[in-house]
Design a protein around this motif. Structure first.
Motif, short mmCIF file in Angstrom:
data_model
loop_
_atom_site.label_atom_id
_atom_site.label_comp_id
_atom_site.label_asym_id
_atom_site.label_seq_id
_atom_site.Cartn_x
_atom_site.Cartn_y
_atom_site.Cartn_z
N LYS A 48 14.10 19.85 32.06
CA LYS A 48 13.75 19.31 33.37
C LYS A 48 14.54 19.97 34.49
CE LYS A 48 12.57 15.07 35.62
NZ LYS A 48 12.18 13.72 35.47
N ASP A 49 13.84 20.38 35.53
CA ASP A 49 14.36 21.04 36.73
C ASP A 49 15.02 22.40 36.46
OD1 ASP A 49 13.50 18.96 38.39
OD2 ASP A 49 15.34 17.84 38.06
N LYS A 50 14.92 22.92 35.25
CA LYS A 50 15.51 24.23 34.95
C LYS A 50 14.48 25.22 34.40
CE LYS A 50 20.33 23.68 34.64
NZ LYS A 50 20.99 24.74 35.32
N LEU B 197 7.90 21.66 36.56
CA LEU B 197 9.28 21.41 36.14
C LEU B 197 9.56 19.92 35.89
CD1 LEU B 197 11.13 23.80 38.60
CD2 LEU B 197 11.07 24.01 36.12
N GLU B 198 8.67 19.06 36.32
CA GLU B 198 8.92 17.61 36.27
C GLU B 198 8.25 16.92 35.07
OE1 GLU B 198 10.80 15.99 38.64
OE2 GLU B 198 11.23 17.98 39.42
#
Length: 193
Positions: free
Chosen positions: A143-145, A119-120
């Motif tokens: 990002k992060d989703k 995710l990063e």
């Protein structure tokens, strides 16, 4: 600590970090062959990916990958596992007391969980082994989703047979591709393809 808090009788979990430490055939890590080292599990033969649990036959085992049944648990006449270790997070072999949600087998259930993409950041790897080549790429969609993961491998055993006139016309190879997309809409809402 987890073994005391989360007791499941007859279940053996293999993590990817542990899989890397296990003996391998021709340098290829194989989840199913590593399970054959567990008590109560016996390989059907030296070249087959089939296994027997506590006297049952391989046809009495249920193999699941992310809750989907895998009907042929082997490539190239059973020489290779159907699971690319680059996409596996963990695998649990239920040898007894099979949970009801995994019903459908009389001997054992192998429940394999695939991993999500990163995710990063984007990452990838490529490897050439003695009998096959593989590549993997994963990273964020948002990002992060959301994330994606694509992994492919192909054997090249057929190249060893080409110089031999008797086997020149035989095809003995395989390839497979695993692709996964994960997206988190909220804390409890998630889409996985």
């Amino acid at each position: 600590m987890q073994r005391r808090n989360n007791v499941q009788i007859g279940a053996e979990t293999v993590d990817v970090e542990e899989l890397i430490k296990m003996p391998s055939l021709f340098g290829e890590k194989d989840l199913i062959r590593s399970l054959q080292l567990l008590p109560g599990v016996k390989g059907e033969s030296d070249i087959s990916a089939g296994y027997q649990v506590r006297g049952g036959t391989s046809s009495q085992n249920l193999v699941l990958f992310d809750d989907a049944p895998v009907y042929n648990a082997g490539h190239a006449m059973g020489l290779f596992s159907p699971f690319n270790e680059n996409v596996i997070q963990s695998g649990t072999l239920y040898k007894g007391m099979i949970p009801v949600r995994l019903g459908g087998a009389t001997s054992s259930v192998l429940d394999v969980n695939g991993r999500e993409g990163n995710l990063e950041r984007f990452q990838g790897n490529f490897g050439i082994g003695l009998l096959l080549a593989k590549a993997e790429l994963d990273g964020p969609i948002q990002k992060d989703k959301g994330s994606f993961l694509v992994a492919a491998r192909r054997s090249y055993m057929d190249l060893f047979f080409k110089p031999i006139k008797k086997y020149r016309d035989n095809e003995l190879n395989f390839y497979d591709v695993n692709a996964r997309v994960d997206y988190r809409f909220g804390r409890q809402d998630r889409l996985t393809l």
